[in-house]
Design a protein around this motif. Structure first.
Motif, short mmCIF file in Angstrom:
data_model
loop_
_atom_site.label_atom_id
_atom_site.label_comp_id
_atom_site.label_asym_id
_atom_site.label_seq_id
_atom_site.Cartn_x
_atom_site.Cartn_y
_atom_site.Cartn_z
N LYS A 128 0.91 -1.30 0.19
CA LYS A 128 -0.18 0.49 0.00
C LYS A 128 0.44 1.21 -0.13
CE LYS A 128 -3.86 -2.26 2.52
NZ LYS A 128 -4.45 -2.25 3.12
N ASN A 129 2.16 0.83 0.86
CA ASN A 129 2.79 2.44 0.84
C ASN A 129 4.14 2.10 1.20
OD1 ASN A 129 1.03 3.92 2.02
ND2 ASN A 129 0.78 2.51 3.41
N PRO A 130 4.61 1.51 -0.82
CA PRO A 130 5.95 1.40 -0.74
C PRO A 130 7.77 2.22 0.41
CG PRO A 130 5.09 1.86 -2.54
CD PRO A 130 4.45 1.77 -1.58
N PRO A 131 8.11 1.16 0.88
CA PRO A 131 9.23 1.55 1.10
C PRO A 131 10.10 3.39 0.61
CG PRO A 131 9.16 -0.26 1.22
CD PRO A 131 8.50 -0.02 0.75
N ASN A 132 10.43 4.50 1.93
CA ASN A 132 10.69 6.14 1.31
C ASN A 132 12.51 4.98 0.11
OD1 ASN A 132 13.27 8.04 0.96
ND2 ASN A 132 10.78 8.86 2.19
N PRO A 133 12.19 5.64 -0.72
CA PRO A 133 13.75 5.47 -1.54
C PRO A 133 14.72 5.66 -0.51
CG PRO A 133 11.80 6.76 -2.59
CD PRO A 133 11.86 6.69 -1.35
N LYS A 134 14.58 5.95 0.62
CA LYS A 134 16.28 6.72 1.02
C LYS A 134 16.43 5.45 1.57
CE LYS A 134 16.28 11.61 0.45
NZ LYS A 134 17.50 11.72 -0.05
N MET A 135 15.34 4.19 1.93
CA MET A 135 15.93 2.87 3.00
C MET A 135 16.46 1.97 2.34
SD MET A 135 14.47 3.50 6.16
CE MET A 135 14.79 1.72 6.64
N THR A 174 20.45 9.55 17.38
CA THR A 174 19.77 9.41 16.36
C THR A 174 20.88 10.75 15.08
OG1 THR A 174 18.65 11.56 16.67
CG2 THR A 174 17.99 9.16 16.20
N ALA A 175 22.36 11.17 16.78
CA ALA A 175 23.62 11.98 16.01
C ALA A 175 23.82 11.99 14.42
CB ALA A 175 24.23 12.46 16.51
N LEU A 176 24.30 10.38 14.04
CA LEU A 176 24.22 10.20 12.45
C LEU A 176 23.70 10.52 11.49
CD1 LEU A 176 26.23 6.67 13.01
CD2 LEU A 176 27.37 8.52 12.00
N ARG A 177 22.18 9.76 11.96
CA ARG A 177 21.28 10.64 11.35
C ARG A 177 20.97 11.83 10.46
NH1 ARG A 177 15.68 9.36 13.04
NH2 ARG A 177 15.79 11.92 14.07
N TYR A 234 13.91 15.18 7.70
CA TYR A 234 12.69 14.26 8.53
C TYR A 234 12.27 14.84 6.67
CZ TYR A 234 8.20 13.90 10.21
OH TYR A 234 6.67 12.73 10.25
N GLN A 235 12.02 15.41 6.77
CA GLN A 235 11.39 16.20 5.13
C GLN A 235 10.52 14.96 3.34
OE1 GLN A 235 12.73 18.43 6.71
NE2 GLN A 235 11.50 19.33 7.46
N ASP A 236 11.99 14.18 4.16
CA ASP A 236 11.98 13.20 2.73
C ASP A 236 11.27 12.08 3.48
OD1 ASP A 236 14.29 14.64 1.22
OD2 ASP A 236 15.62 14.03 2.97
N PHE A 237 10.34 11.99 4.37
CA PHE A 237 10.01 10.71 5.26
C PHE A 237 8.33 11.19 5.02
CE2 PHE A 237 14.37 9.78 5.66
CZ PHE A 237 13.83 8.56 5.50
N ASN A 238 8.28 12.06 6.02
CA ASN A 238 7.10 12.74 6.43
C ASN A 238 6.55 11.59 7.40
OD1 ASN A 238 6.73 15.53 6.03
ND2 ASN A 238 6.93 14.64 3.73
N ASP A 239 7.15 10.74 7.54
CA ASP A 239 6.93 8.92 9.27
C ASP A 239 7.30 9.04 9.92
OD1 ASP A 239 6.10 6.98 9.44
OD2 ASP A 239 5.41 6.55 7.94
N VAL A 291 8.25 7.03 11.89
CA VAL A 291 8.19 5.99 12.51
C VAL A 291 8.95 5.08 11.89
CG1 VAL A 291 7.07 3.44 12.34
CG2 VAL A 291 5.91 4.94 13.51
N LEU A 292 8.96 5.63 10.17
CA LEU A 292 10.19 5.07 9.16
C LEU A 292 11.34 5.63 8.77
CD1 LEU A 292 10.33 3.58 6.11
CD2 LEU A 292 9.62 5.65 4.96
N PHE A 293 11.04 7.37 9.42
CA PHE A 293 12.70 8.06 9.74
C PHE A 293 13.28 7.74 10.87
CE2 PHE A 293 14.36 12.36 10.94
CZ PHE A 293 15.31 12.85 9.90
N GLY A 294 12.27 7.54 12.43
CA GLY A 294 13.32 6.25 13.41
C GLY A 294 13.97 4.90 12.53
N ASP A 295 13.20 3.95 11.54
CA ASP A 295 14.12 2.92 11.33
C ASP A 295 14.98 3.75 10.24
OD1 ASP A 295 11.51 1.51 11.92
OD2 ASP A 295 10.70 1.42 10.35
N TYR A 296 15.25 4.78 9.04
CA TYR A 296 16.75 5.32 8.98
C TYR A 296 17.73 5.25 9.67
CZ TYR A 296 18.80 8.46 5.73
OH TYR A 296 19.65 8.27 4.61
N GLY A 297 16.95 5.73 10.62
CA GLY A 297 18.23 6.11 11.78
C GLY A 297 19.02 5.25 12.61
N LYS A 298 17.81 3.82 12.68
CA LYS A 298 18.23 2.73 13.53
C LYS A 298 19.30 1.85 12.30
CE LYS A 298 13.87 2.09 16.32
NZ LYS A 298 13.56 1.38 16.37
N ALA A 299 19.14 2.09 11.08
CA ALA A 299 19.32 1.54 9.79
C ALA A 299 20.62 1.65 9.93
CB ALA A 299 19.22 1.35 8.42
#
Length: 203
Positions: A29-36, A131-134, A142-147, A149-157
């Motif tokens: 329904k909502n493909p993952p962000n390209p940044k991921m 989340t200093a690295l992110r 964050y504007q690239d995600f507007n989500d 949870v997904l922005f948090g997952d990006y930081g974890k990755a």
């Protein structure tokens, strides 16, 4: 006869179907962000080179921050933040001798006796906090995600890349190392902050 026919029909119908997980359904329904995508490549080719290029010796940076008129000016001059709601992220380098390595904690750390005489703590993981690295990476915000949870997952990755770096490096007491990394702050730090690594080399 009819029973066999219904059984055959059921097998044919079920053969073209499969059960999808809730996560797979959400991704459809909502493909993952390209940044991921290709975070390891982003780490190696963009994020780490940015930090290494902008890193200032920690002792030198601390002196500059202490002499700055105010924190906002110091952040604009020496650090980076994508928006005013975020802490400021500073890229730094530290060279010195490893004096302690803690691998028993999930949030492991090592201590480096820097050439400046400061005792500096470096995150090792496997859990990298913050989340200093992110937040310090200028290629995403964050504007690239507007989500959230997904922005948090990006930081974890991204943090996972730093953890893998340290686990593979396996620092030992007595090693002479140079670390390039980041720390975040809301105000001018009065003592050496904990550094999240992006690169580490032996001297």
């Amino acid at each position: 006869m009819y029973k066999r026919l219904w059984l055959t029909l059921a097998v044919v119908l079920l053969g073209g179907c499969r059960i999808v997980t809730q996560q797979e359904l959400a991704d459809l329904k909502n493909p993952p962000n390209p940044k991921m995508v290709n975070i390891a490549q982003t780490w190696q080719q963009k994020l780490v080179p940015q930090i290494v290029r902008e890193a200032k010796p920690l002792a030198e940076l601390m002196k500059s921050l202490q002499s700055a008129g105010d924190f906002d000016t110091a952040c604009k001059t020496y650090g980076y933040r994508s928006q005013v709601e975020n802490p400021c992220v500073f890229s730094v380098s530290v060279s010195g001798t490893v004096t302690a390595v803690n691998t028993t904690s999930r949030s492991g750390k090592m201590i480096v006796n820097a050439r400046s005489g400061d005792s500096v703590t470096i995150q090792m993981g496997p859990i990298i906090r913050g989340t200093a690295l992110r937040d310090g990476y200028k290629g995403a915000s964050y504007q690239d995600f507007n989500d959230q949870v997904l922005f948090g997952d990006y930081g974890k990755a991204i943090n996972q890349q730093a953890s893998t770096l340290m686990q593979q490096f396996k620092p030992k007491v007595g090693d002479n190392v140079t670390v390039a990394g980041v720390f975040s702050a809301w105000d001018i730090p009065q003592q050496p902050p904990v550094i999240t690594p992006a690169q580490i080399t032996r001297q």
